[in-house]
Design a protein around this motif. Structure first.
Motif, mmCIF file in Angstrom:
data_model
loop_
_atom_site.group_PDB
_atom_site.id
_atom_site.type_symbol
_atom_site.label_atom_id
_atom_site.label_comp_id
_atom_site.label_asym_id
_atom_site.label_seq_id
_atom_site.Cartn_x
_atom_site.Cartn_y
_atom_site.Cartn_z
ATOM 1 N N ASP A 105 45.795 33.622 52.052
ATOM 2 C CA ASP A 105 44.858 34.518 51.359
ATOM 3 C C ASP A 105 45.586 35.324 50.267
ATOM 4 O O ASP A 105 45.079 35.495 49.142
ATOM 5 C CB ASP A 105 44.191 35.471 52.346
ATOM 6 N N ARG A 106 46.738 35.812 50.641
ATOM 7 C CA ARG A 106 47.506 36.609 49.670
ATOM 8 C C ARG A 106 47.886 35.758 48.445
ATOM 9 O O ARG A 106 47.832 36.212 47.301
ATOM 10 C CB ARG A 106 48.777 37.149 50.309
ATOM 11 N N GLU A 107 48.243 34.495 48.731
ATOM 12 C CA GLU A 107 48.639 33.623 47.635
ATOM 13 C C GLU A 107 47.463 33.315 46.728
ATOM 14 O O GLU A 107 47.577 33.333 45.502
ATOM 15 C CB GLU A 107 49.209 32.314 48.192
ATOM 16 N N ARG A 108 46.251 33.064 47.313
ATOM 17 C CA ARG A 108 45.065 32.795 46.488
ATOM 18 C C ARG A 108 44.641 34.033 45.706
ATOM 19 O O ARG A 108 44.250 33.942 44.539
ATOM 20 C CB ARG A 108 43.918 32.320 47.399
ATOM 21 N N LEU A 109 44.727 35.222 46.374
ATOM 22 C CA LEU A 109 44.371 36.463 45.685
ATOM 23 C C LEU A 109 45.309 36.709 44.497
ATOM 24 O O LEU A 109 44.866 37.055 43.387
ATOM 25 C CB LEU A 109 44.432 37.644 46.660
ATOM 26 N N SER A 110 46.601 36.482 44.740
ATOM 27 C CA SER A 110 47.569 36.676 43.652
ATOM 28 C C SER A 110 47.332 35.677 42.529
ATOM 29 O O SER A 110 47.443 36.005 41.335
ATOM 30 C CB SER A 110 48.999 36.530 44.188
ATOM 31 N N ALA A 111 46.995 34.414 42.884
ATOM 32 C CA ALA A 111 46.758 33.399 41.867
ATOM 33 C C ALA A 111 45.527 33.751 41.026
ATOM 34 O O ALA A 111 45.508 33.532 39.797
ATOM 35 C CB ALA A 111 46.568 32.041 42.522
ATOM 36 N N ILE A 112 44.477 34.307 41.685
ATOM 37 C CA ILE A 112 43.270 34.691 40.946
ATOM 38 C C ILE A 112 43.606 35.787 39.927
ATOM 39 O O ILE A 112 43.172 35.733 38.755
ATOM 40 C CB ILE A 112 42.176 35.163 41.926
ATOM 41 N N ILE A 113 44.371 36.785 40.371
ATOM 42 C CA ILE A 113 44.719 37.877 39.453
ATOM 43 C C ILE A 113 45.644 37.371 38.348
ATOM 44 O O ILE A 113 45.511 37.751 37.178
ATOM 45 C CB ILE A 113 45.378 39.040 40.231
ATOM 46 N N ARG A 114 46.581 36.454 38.731
ATOM 47 C CA ARG A 114 47.445 35.876 37.704
ATOM 48 C C ARG A 114 46.619 35.090 36.688
ATOM 49 O O ARG A 114 46.873 35.147 35.465
ATOM 50 C CB ARG A 114 48.469 34.952 38.340
ATOM 51 N N GLN A 115 45.607 34.333 37.214
ATOM 52 C CA GLN A 115 44.737 33.609 36.302
ATOM 53 C C GLN A 115 43.997 34.567 35.360
ATOM 54 O O GLN A 115 43.881 34.312 34.164
ATOM 55 C CB GLN A 115 43.713 32.792 37.118
ATOM 56 N N LEU A 116 43.511 35.690 35.948
ATOM 57 C CA LEU A 116 42.811 36.693 35.132
ATOM 58 C C LEU A 116 43.744 37.258 34.057
ATOM 59 O O LEU A 116 43.364 37.326 32.868
ATOM 60 C CB LEU A 116 42.306 37.829 36.032
ATOM 61 N N VAL A 117 44.958 37.639 34.459
ATOM 62 C CA VAL A 117 45.904 38.216 33.494
ATOM 63 C C VAL A 117 46.313 37.185 32.458
ATOM 64 O O VAL A 117 46.423 37.481 31.266
ATOM 65 C CB VAL A 117 47.138 38.767 34.227
ATOM 66 N N SER A 118 46.517 35.922 32.920
ATOM 67 C CA SER A 118 46.913 34.876 31.985
ATOM 68 C C SER A 118 45.835 34.654 30.926
ATOM 69 O O SER A 118 46.131 34.541 29.730
ATOM 70 C CB SER A 118 47.175 33.571 32.746
ATOM 71 N N LEU A 119 44.573 34.615 31.375
ATOM 72 C CA LEU A 119 43.479 34.426 30.421
ATOM 73 C C LEU A 119 43.328 35.636 29.490
ATOM 74 O O LEU A 119 43.039 35.486 28.296
ATOM 75 C CB LEU A 119 42.173 34.175 31.170
ATOM 76 N N GLN A 120 43.518 36.840 30.076
ATOM 77 C CA GLN A 120 43.456 38.046 29.230
ATOM 78 C C GLN A 120 44.551 38.009 28.159
ATOM 79 O O GLN A 120 44.321 38.326 26.987
ATOM 80 C CB GLN A 120 43.618 39.319 30.094
ATOM 81 N N LEU A 121 45.768 37.613 28.570
ATOM 82 C CA LEU A 121 46.871 37.518 27.611
ATOM 83 C C LEU A 121 46.605 36.447 26.557
ATOM 84 O O LEU A 121 46.903 36.626 25.369
ATOM 85 C CB LEU A 121 48.184 37.212 28.340
#
Length: 578
Positions: free
Chosen positions: A270-286
């Motif tokens: 769960d922690r890994e999927r949650l982190s990946a979602i936020i990383r995806q969000l930040v990556s797309l924002q960047l």
């Protein structure tokens, strides 16, 4: 920005790659902030240079304002008119001198006749004295009449001397006058042409400067407008900095949540999927930030490039204003200044010659007046002799035979006194001709007072031209220096504002570093509580609508209603930019 929390559990966020990405994001944020601050300062300095350039243009065109130009052209036109009439005036003067010389030659035989008559009168007077030696009543008469004849002879001799001096003085004057006329014919037309051309040069120079100054003003104001829009567009730097901070804060919010008791129930997956979602969000924002940044900074650089082209055009116009572009002299006024200086040298000689001729005219008039006074005295003497002889004739008739011989002599005295009067009348008639010719010399309408002579007029015009030329040289120099400074500032700003090649690359690297593997599981199953806690916190930090839209798309949430935006007025925008 406190970033220590963002690196506490890097294993959860993706290991060393995330640490490296966070460091890159901080480097990008700080460099963007500093670079845009510096770039804004450079553009404001260019704006200041443009303001100074426009001010120097106003000074430049003001140097040769309409009042100064009209006064200078008026002075030159007046001088040209006076010079143009010099030849005719000097020719008229020579006519008068020749007329006086001709009259002087006509007078000579009359004077000689008068001198001859006086010699006869003296002979008869001496005879009368001898004849009446034995008669007491006539002793005093003979002495008195001899004295009057002697006085008359002296007056006539003085008259003759002055007439001779006048004739001898006129001969070289006429020769010199002919030389003057020849010199005027060679010099005056050239001066007149030069000064007439100078008037046209002032008019052309004023039009030349005004036209080019207007072009520079139009270009400069166009740059000012571009600068204002560029400074407004440079808000992308602050926007990008904020969005990078939002990305950093997003990691920090995630890290803070994972350290809370509510996250204890999450499994490692769960922690890994949650982190990946936020990383995806930040990556797309960047990635979106990078795209906006690249687009807007590319426009800024293109606009800055056009600044340089505009400033180079201003420099070319300035060079044409200074005459550098076509190999001409600094400006036409300097040529005019040289022409007027040369005219002054020639005019100074002309003035001296004209003054000498005027002095001779006054001397001639004085001599003629002396001659008139002298002939009047001769007429008085003639009258005295005539009446003394008449009285003697009457007395001789009373004394009888003894007075007959004296009567014969005195009768001859009266006859020759009449001859003297005839000669005097002829001389007087010619003297009036002489006086009229001499008076016309003094009535020369071209004669100038000391305050208004040609050299003084040219000196005033030259002083104005030189002052305007010096002022224009100084203003052109300042304007050229400001133009070069503007080009140099633009070159420097281009190097410092090439965000696409440097800062954009850093943003791209950050986005690529934290990009999520497409094969990784990004499902939100079982993460509703975590996303409900993290999502609103992240959403609260956004300042851009595009950030909220992307956030809603990635996390699957609904967009909050937008608050109405109050449009900025021109005054608000101006205050914000300047």
């Amino acid at each position: 920005m406190a970033l220590s929390a963002a690196a506490k559990q890097l294993s959860i966020l993706g290991g060393n790659s995330v640490r490296h990405t966070v460091d890159r994001m901080e480097d990008a944020r700080s460099r963007i902030e500093q670079r845009f601050l510096d770039g804004g300062g450079v553009l404001l300095s260019v704006l200041d240079i443009l303001n100074k350039m426009i001010a120097s243009l106003d000074n430049l065109t003001g140097s040769l304002d309409e009042g100064t130009a009209k006064a200078t052209m008026g002075e030159l036109n007046t001088t040209v008119a006076a010079l143009s009439q010099l030849t005719a005036a000097e020719g008229e003067r020579q006519v008068r001198f020749r007329e006086i010389s001709s009259t002087e030659r006509v007078l000579r035989p009359h004077v000689s006749s008068m001198q001859e008559t006086l010699r006869y009168l003296r002979t008869f007077a001496v005879t009368a004295k001898i004849t009446g030696a034995g008669i007491d009543d006539f002793a005093g008469f003979a002495e008195e009449i001899l004295q009057r004849i002697q006085e008359g002879a002296q007056q006539v001799n003085n008259f003759s001397d002055k007439l001779r001096d006048l004739g001898e003085g006129l001969a070289p004057v006429i020769v010199k006058g002919d030389a003057i006329l020849l010199r005027y014919g060679q010099t005056v037309p050239k001066i007149v042409a030069s000064l007439s051309t100078g008037v046209d040069q002032i008019r052309d120079q004023r039009r030349h400067l005004a036209e080019r100054a207007d072009k520079v003003r139009i270009i400069a104001r166009g740059i000012q407008n571009k600068l204002a829009s560029t400074l407004s567009a440079m808000q992308i730097g602050d926007i990008t900095r904020q969005r990078v901070e939002h990305c950093q804060t997003s990691f920090e919010i995630l890290e803070d949540y994972l350290a809370t008791p509510q996250a204890a129930s999450l499994t490692g997956e769960d922690r890994e999927r949650l982190s990946a979602i936020i990383r995806q969000l930040v990556s797309l924002q960047l990635d979106q930030t990078r795209g906006d940044f690249d687009r807007d900074t590319r426009k800024i650089v293109e606009t800055i490039e056009s600044f340089r082209e505009d400033l180079l055009e201003i420099t070319q116009i300035q060079q044409s204003m200074m005459g550098e572009g076509d190999g001409q002299s600094t400006h036409a006024l300097r040529e005019l200044e040289q022409g007027v200086s040369e005219a002054r040298e020639a005019v100074a000689e002309i003035d001296l010659v004209a003054q000498a001729a005027s002095n001779l005219s006054r001397t001639t008039v004085g001599t003629v007046r002396d001659l008139l006074d002298g002939i009047s005295l001769v007429q008085v003497v003639r009258g005295d002799i005539h009446y003394m002889a008449l009285n003697t004739n009457l007395r001789c008739g009373k004394i009888g035979e003894a007075g007959k011989a004296i009567n014969v002599v005195t009768a001859e005295l009266r006859v020759f006194a009449g001859h003297l009067d005839e000669a005097a009348e002829k001389i007087l008639a010619e003297l009036h001709v002489l006086e009229n010719a001499a008076q016309q010399l003094l009535n020369d309408p071209q004669a100038l007072s000391d305050e208004e002579n040609l050299d003084v007029r040219l000196e005033r015009a030259l002083a104005r031209i030189r002052a305007v030329g010096d002022s224009m040289d100084a203003d052109l120099k300042v304007m050229a220096e400001e133009g070069r400074a503007g080009v140099n500032a633009m070159n420097a700003s281009l190097k410092r504002l090439d965000f696409h090649a440097e800062l954009g690359a850093i943003l791209s690297a950050c986005a690529d570093d934290i990009a999520v593997d497409p094969r990784q599981d990004l499902s939100a199953a079982g993460l509703d509580a975590a996303l409900a806690a993290i999502g609103p916190q992240i959403a609260q930090i956004y300042t851009m609508a595009s950030e909220r839209e992307l956030h809603a798309h990635v996390l699957g949430t609904e967009l909050a209603p937008e608050e109405p935006v109050t449009p900025l007025s021109d005054d608000d925008l101006e205050d914000a930019l300047f």
